[in-house]
Design a protein around this motif. Sequence first.
Motif, PDB file in Angstrom:
ATOM      1  N   ILE A  82       0.867  -1.189   0.000  1.00  0.00           N
ATOM      2  CA  ILE A  82       0.000   0.000   0.000  1.00  0.00           C
ATOM      3  C   ILE A  82       0.896   1.229   0.000  1.00  0.00           C
ATOM      4  N   LEU A  83       0.656   2.110  -0.959  1.00  0.00           N
ATOM      5  CA  LEU A  83       1.397   3.373  -0.979  1.00  0.00           C
ATOM      6  C   LEU A  83       0.406   4.515  -0.815  1.00  0.00           C
ATOM      7  N   THR A  84       0.635   5.367   0.176  1.00  0.00           N
ATOM      8  CA  THR A  84      -0.250   6.510   0.404  1.00  0.00           C
ATOM      9  C   THR A  84       0.536   7.800   0.203  1.00  0.00           C
ATOM     10  N   ILE A  85      -0.161   8.891   0.292  1.00  0.00           N
ATOM     11  CA  ILE A  85       0.464  10.194   0.044  1.00  0.00           C
ATOM     12  C   ILE A  85       1.679  10.426   0.956  1.00  0.00           C
ATOM     13  N   GLU A  86       1.638   9.868   2.175  1.00  0.00           N
ATOM     14  CA  GLU A  86       2.753  10.083   3.106  1.00  0.00           C
ATOM     15  C   GLU A  86       4.026   9.379   2.652  1.00  0.00           C
ATOM     16  N   ASP A  87       3.884   8.401   1.745  1.00  0.00           N
ATOM     17  CA  ASP A  87       5.062   7.653   1.300  1.00  0.00           C
ATOM     18  C   ASP A  87       5.886   8.395   0.253  1.00  0.00           C
ATOM     19  N   LEU A  88       5.270   9.404  -0.366  1.00  0.00           N
ATOM     20  CA  LEU A  88       5.884   9.916  -1.591  1.00  0.00           C
ATOM     21  C   LEU A  88       7.167  10.729  -1.375  1.00  0.00           C
ATOM     22  N   ALA A  89       7.105  11.698  -0.443  1.00  0.00           N
ATOM     23  CA  ALA A  89       8.305  12.514  -0.219  1.00  0.00           C
ATOM     24  C   ALA A  89       9.251  11.760   0.708  1.00  0.00           C
ATOM     25  N   ASP A  90      10.554  11.893   0.470  1.00  0.00           N
ATOM     26  CA  ASP A  90      11.460  11.363   1.493  1.00  0.00           C
ATOM     27  C   ASP A  90      11.883  12.544   2.376  1.00  0.00           C
ATOM     28  N   GLU A  91      12.838  12.322   3.278  1.00  0.00           N
ATOM     29  CA  GLU A  91      13.159  13.398   4.234  1.00  0.00           C
ATOM     30  C   GLU A  91      13.626  14.670   3.537  1.00  0.00           C
ATOM     31  N   ASN A  92      14.294  14.488   2.389  1.00  0.00           N
ATOM     32  CA  ASN A  92      14.936  15.654   1.782  1.00  0.00           C
ATOM     33  C   ASN A  92      14.114  16.337   0.705  1.00  0.00           C
ATOM     34  N   GLU A  93      13.383  15.551  -0.046  1.00  0.00           N
ATOM     35  CA  GLU A  93      12.665  16.225  -1.129  1.00  0.00           C
ATOM     36  C   GLU A  93      11.357  15.528  -1.475  1.00  0.00           C
ATOM     37  N   GLN A  94      10.504  16.309  -2.123  1.00  0.00           N
ATOM     38  CA  GLN A  94       9.224  15.770  -2.555  1.00  0.00           C
ATOM     39  C   GLN A  94       9.413  14.912  -3.803  1.00  0.00           C
ATOM     40  N   HIS A  95       8.429  14.069  -4.051  1.00  0.00           N
ATOM     41  CA  HIS A  95       8.435  13.245  -5.250  1.00  0.00           C
ATOM     42  C   HIS A  95       8.250  14.148  -6.479  1.00  0.00           C
ATOM     43  N   PRO A  96       8.794  13.758  -7.652  1.00  0.00           N
ATOM     44  CA  PRO A  96       8.658  14.596  -8.850  1.00  0.00           C
ATOM     45  C   PRO A  96       7.215  15.014  -9.158  1.00  0.00           C
ATOM     46  N   VAL A  97       6.252  14.153  -8.878  1.00  0.00           N
ATOM     47  CA  VAL A  97       4.848  14.505  -9.129  1.00  0.00           C
ATOM     48  C   VAL A  97       4.432  15.638  -8.190  1.00  0.00           C
ATOM     49  N   GLN A  98       4.861  15.559  -6.929  1.00  0.00           N
ATOM     50  CA  GLN A  98       4.521  16.623  -5.969  1.00  0.00           C
ATOM     51  C   GLN A  98       5.199  17.934  -6.370  1.00  0.00           C
ATOM     52  N   GLN A  99       6.469  17.825  -6.781  1.00  0.00           N
ATOM     53  CA  GLN A  99       7.189  19.044  -7.180  1.00  0.00           C
ATOM     54  C   GLN A  99       6.492  19.729  -8.346  1.00  0.00           C
ATOM     55  N   ALA A 100       6.042  18.927  -9.300  1.00  0.00           N
ATOM     56  CA  ALA A 100       5.376  19.512 -10.473  1.00  0.00           C
ATOM     57  C   ALA A 100       4.046  20.145 -10.064  1.00  0.00           C
ATOM     58  N   MET A 101       3.332  19.501  -9.143  1.00  0.00           N
ATOM     59  CA  MET A 101       2.062  20.082  -8.670  1.00  0.00           C
ATOM     60  C   MET A 101       2.310  21.429  -7.993  1.00  0.00           C
ATOM     61  N   VAL A 102       3.383  21.530  -7.231  1.00  0.00           N
ATOM     62  CA  VAL A 102       3.703  22.798  -6.560  1.00  0.00           C
ATOM     63  C   VAL A 102       4.059  23.857  -7.608  1.00  0.00           C
ATOM     64  N   ARG A 103       4.930  23.450  -8.537  1.00  0.00           N
ATOM     65  CA  ARG A 103       5.392  24.421  -9.550  1.00  0.00           C
ATOM     66  C   ARG A 103       4.228  24.979 -10.371  1.00  0.00           C
ATOM     67  N   HIS A 104       3.247  24.115 -10.642  1.00  0.00           N
ATOM     68  CA  HIS A 104       2.129  24.560 -11.508  1.00  0.00           C
ATOM     69  C   HIS A 104       0.925  25.046 -10.708  1.00  0.00           C
TER      70      HIS A 104
END
Length: 493
Positions: free
Chosen positions: A83-105
């Motif tokens: 099971i992968l949930t939203i909390e799994d996506l970012a690691d300690e240092n950076e967000q997942h590429p999908v999250q980064q793109a959502m922020v940028r846009h």
Amino acid sequence: MKRDHIHFIFRGSRVSLAGFPAHGTLLDWLRLDARATGTKEGCAEGDCGACTVVLSRLRDGRLDHRPVNACILLLGQVDGAEILTIEDLADENEQHPVQQAMVRHHGAQCGFCTPGIVMSLFALHQGASEAVTRPQVETALAGNLCRCTGYRPIVDAALEACVGPPQDRFAAKAAARINALAALDDGADLFVGTQTHFFAAPASEDALAALYTEHPDALLLSGATDIGLWITKALQTPPKIIWLGRLRSAFTAIEMGEKTLSLGAGLTLADAMAPLAELHPDLKEIMRRFGSAQVRASGTIGGNLANGSPIGDLAPCLIALGAEIELRRGSELRRLPLEAFFIAYKKQDRRPGEYLRRIIIPRPAPDREFRAFKISKRFDEDISAVLGAFQLGLVGRHVIFARIAFGGMAGTPSRAPMTEMASIGIDLDDPSTWAKALAELGNDFSPIDDARASAAYRSLIARNLFLKTLMEISGIPIDITRLSSLEAPHAAK
Ligand SMILES: Cc1cc2nc3c(=O)[nH]c(=O)nc-3n(C[C@H](O)[C@H](O)[C@H](O)COP(=O)(O)OP(=O)(O)OC[C@H]3O[C@@H](n4cnc5c(N)ncnc54)[C@H](O)[C@@H]3O)c2cc1C
Ligand code: FES
Ligand code: FES
């Protein structure tokens, strides 16, 4: 071999659970027990996508990521998955590429829908083998409602993030994740609970046949895209549940024969899309509009037929194609025409202890024409008001054979016998010969008024779908019979 607990991977570790209610949902477990509250509850009926999480499983030795609605998925159905949930996506240092793109846009405003949207895009990202197209993104997001941001920035984020095979930390850990999932696949029959309250998942059809013969009052569970709503909306608490999701071989097989296509009842709608699309392009379109990516990832073709819904999408299509179904009880197999399965509203020809095993669909012969059309209020993720499916046999320009079926016109998916009879002899070049058959639809059906459509609308639309079929087959020059002709230029890519 028997197992008395479910097991799955969560936050990178193996979890084993024995004490849970058979009807408990994954969303309740995530939010109430695991306190994974990033996954939201909106509609609790599979429509809004706020609860989307991703399940990864092994398919042919590789990781396969599917988005699912946690609100209507039962907890037991995660057995054997990661099971992968939203909390799994970012690691300690950076967000997942999908999250980064959502922020940028600027893809989020209120943020309530956002975890679900990000998880749908994450599933798309994991499955991408090349840059995704806008129509692919739109299809991936059809099951996620966002009321405030609007989809443009979200689609832009997806186009930026999903550009090829994933190169993220999930891909980097693929080998370890594969090993962890393989270790869960023990082939044991699952039985959690007591003789009166249980969640069971046999690993073979023989084990299922034995268990179901012993407990014919148990509820068979496939994808739970119907049953989940009985629990969350009708507040039912079925005490005995047998999940069919661990059966393999004939139950999930696709057999592409020269004359027939045989589909195991346990195939998910997502997995049935390609073989049905190969059978006819109209089936491809109907499957594209069937629920959402989340619904298709869990729901099965067996569930869609066995539920007996008068507005299920597959039944009229398969009846018009002349499909048969295979049922099994104990070691006894029984085959019958699909239309004979539907006896009356929500009453099917299924004996105690019997289950739907396989659907056998004849391929339309070269002298046959097939058309199927779904009419619903919304284009995506909506149940049909009417679905019309037509198979016509031709000699020259004359109709010599007709098999016509509708959903939404009666208490069951039904053929139109009077219309079929009156269609024999239709001259495609002489529309005056079509009138009798078109009029007979009024004698075949007296549809009901309900929230989806009025009786008058249903009758009119049924007639118009048949007329459209005849116009398309006859080749009469007409401007547009297909919505795809109206799609914006970008959608044609
Ligand atoms: C948001 C949303 C959108 C939807 N959109 C559509 C749509 O566009 N078109 C459409 O047709 N439907 C739609 N549905 C309805 C549903 O998704 C489908 O009917 C689906 O195919 C049901 O399959 P399932 O495996 O989830 O069935 P389940 O919910 O697991 O079971 C449904 C019924 O079938 C029985 N059953 C399941 N498998 C078997 C079997 N092998 N043998 C005997 N009995 C069995 C169960 O006991 C139960 O009675 C939608 C549902 C939701 C929530
Ligand atoms: S909460 Fe709306 S789809 Fe699950
Ligand atoms: S940002 Fe999605 S509903 Fe507001």
